[in-house]
Design an enzyme around this catalytic site. Structure first.
Site, short mmCIF file in Angstrom:
data_model
loop_
_atom_site.label_atom_id
_atom_site.label_comp_id
_atom_site.label_asym_id
_atom_site.label_seq_id
_atom_site.Cartn_x
_atom_site.Cartn_y
_atom_site.Cartn_z
N ASN A 9 86.61 -80.13 22.42
CA ASN A 9 86.93 -80.73 23.71
C ASN A 9 88.15 -79.99 24.25
OD1 ASN A 9 87.53 -82.23 25.93
ND2 ASN A 9 87.96 -84.14 24.84
N LYS A 11 89.44 -80.21 27.08
CA LYS A 11 90.20 -81.04 28.04
C LYS A 11 90.57 -80.18 29.26
CE LYS A 11 91.58 -84.01 24.27
NZ LYS A 11 92.54 -84.92 23.66
N HIS A 97 85.72 -90.88 27.05
CA HIS A 97 86.88 -90.43 26.29
C HIS A 97 88.05 -91.37 26.58
CE1 HIS A 97 90.20 -88.04 24.84
NE2 HIS A 97 89.31 -87.41 24.09
N GLU A 99 90.98 -90.82 27.26
CA GLU A 99 91.80 -90.40 28.41
C GLU A 99 91.16 -90.83 29.72
OE1 GLU A 99 92.01 -86.36 27.04
OE2 GLU A 99 93.20 -87.06 25.34
N GLU A 169 87.38 -92.10 17.95
CA GLU A 169 88.67 -91.42 18.10
C GLU A 169 89.78 -92.45 18.23
OE1 GLU A 169 88.05 -87.21 19.91
OE2 GLU A 169 88.19 -88.63 21.56
N GLY A 175 96.09 -86.04 19.66
CA GLY A 175 97.18 -85.18 20.12
C GLY A 175 98.54 -85.50 19.51
N SER A 215 93.35 -85.27 15.99
CA SER A 215 94.12 -84.33 15.16
C SER A 215 93.30 -83.70 14.03
CB SER A 215 95.39 -84.99 14.63
OG SER A 215 96.23 -85.38 15.71
P1 13P Z 1 93.24 -83.71 19.34
O1 13P Z 1 92.32 -83.01 18.39
O2 13P Z 1 94.10 -82.80 20.14
O3 13P Z 1 94.01 -84.81 18.64
O4 13P Z 1 92.32 -84.46 20.42
C1 13P Z 1 91.28 -85.24 19.98
C2 13P Z 1 90.42 -85.56 21.13
O5 13P Z 1 90.80 -86.31 22.02
C3 13P Z 1 89.11 -84.91 21.22
O6 13P Z 1 88.33 -85.49 22.21
#
Ligand code: 13P
Length: 253
Positions: A9, A11, A97, A99, A169, A175, A215
């Protein structure tokens, strides 16, 4: 064996030039992917056509959109429909997601509508779920995530449900560098499978891939993916580094 998936992803990162370079780097390496293993790149909308062109002849590698709208077409300025994605040959889309849920107030019901339209257009949704830190600290993560599944998925029939990929997740692990331990990931993902089994039966539940995200890195992917109910990962930060993501692909079981 159900599908094992390494999903990147990206992003809202990378310029077009950087995106091309990263994708070329990752897909040009030799992998020994078998029939049940897939690699998916969820790229920003403007790069979908470029990425699809690069992977369309590769057997186990796919491109995903990071979002779509819940309506077929019309006066929804700035939105992207699944019909548009389908016309590009895109086969996956990330739905819900954390976010999107947090910054764009996407509700479980709205996500249910998005799932329906994806399935109508034969695009595989990667449905994200997961609890925030305060819920984890209160110890009510199982109930919280089960409700996300119930509200967004449980209107589907057996056949439709089996076309979905789930990504668990935990928001506190996204992150932050704070990965859930493999035991924590296994525990809740086994629980989520049992929630699916209680509604759809264990045979159906056994067919559904449940990815872990939060992560994931080259250094922890093998351990996480070795858990029986962890069917690969949805990877943010580490998917932006070619060596890291290539190692994550190689960690698939
Ligand atoms: P990270 O791997 O940066 O923690 O992000 C996970 C994520 O949100 C994947 O969709």
């Amino acid at each position: 064996m159900r599908k094992q998936i390494a999903a990147a992803n990206w992003k809202m990162n990378l310029t077009l030039q950087q995106a091309e370079q990263l994708l070329d780097n990752v897909i040009s390496r030799p992998y020994n992917l078998t029939g049940h293993q897939q690699v998916v790149f969820a790229v920003p909308f403007p790069y979908l056509a470029m990425a699809q062109e690069k992977v369309k002849h590769l057997q186990h590698i796919f491109v995903a959109a990071q979002n779509c709208y819940s309506k077929k077409s019309g006066a929804y300025t700035g939105e992207v429909s699944v019909e548009m994605l389908q016309s590009l040959g895109i086969e996956f889309v990330v739905i819900g997601h954390s976010e999107r849920r947090e910054y764009f107030a996407e509700s479980n019901k709205f996500l249910a509508d998005k799932l329906d339209i994806c399935l109508e257009y034969r695009i595989t949704p990667i449905f994200c779920c997961g609890e925030p830190l305060n819920i984890r600290e209160a110890g009510t993560q199982n109930e919280y995530v089960a409700k996300q599944l119930e509200d967004s998925l449980f209107h589907l029939d057996e056949e439709a449900l089996q076309k979905i990929v789930i990504a668990y997740e935990p928001i506190w692990a996204i992150g932050t560098g704070k990965t859930a331990t493999s035991a924590q990931a296994q525990e809740i993902q086994a629980y989520l499978r049992s929630v699916l089994a209680s509604k759809y039966g264990s045979q159906v539940a056994e067919n559904i891939s449940i990815l872990y995200g939060g992560s994931v890195k080259a250094s922890n992917a093998k351990e996480l993916f070795s858990q029986p109910d962890v069917d690969g990962g949805l990877v943010g930060g580490a998917s932006l580094i070619a060596d890291e993501f290539a190692a994550i692909i190689n960690a698939l079981k």
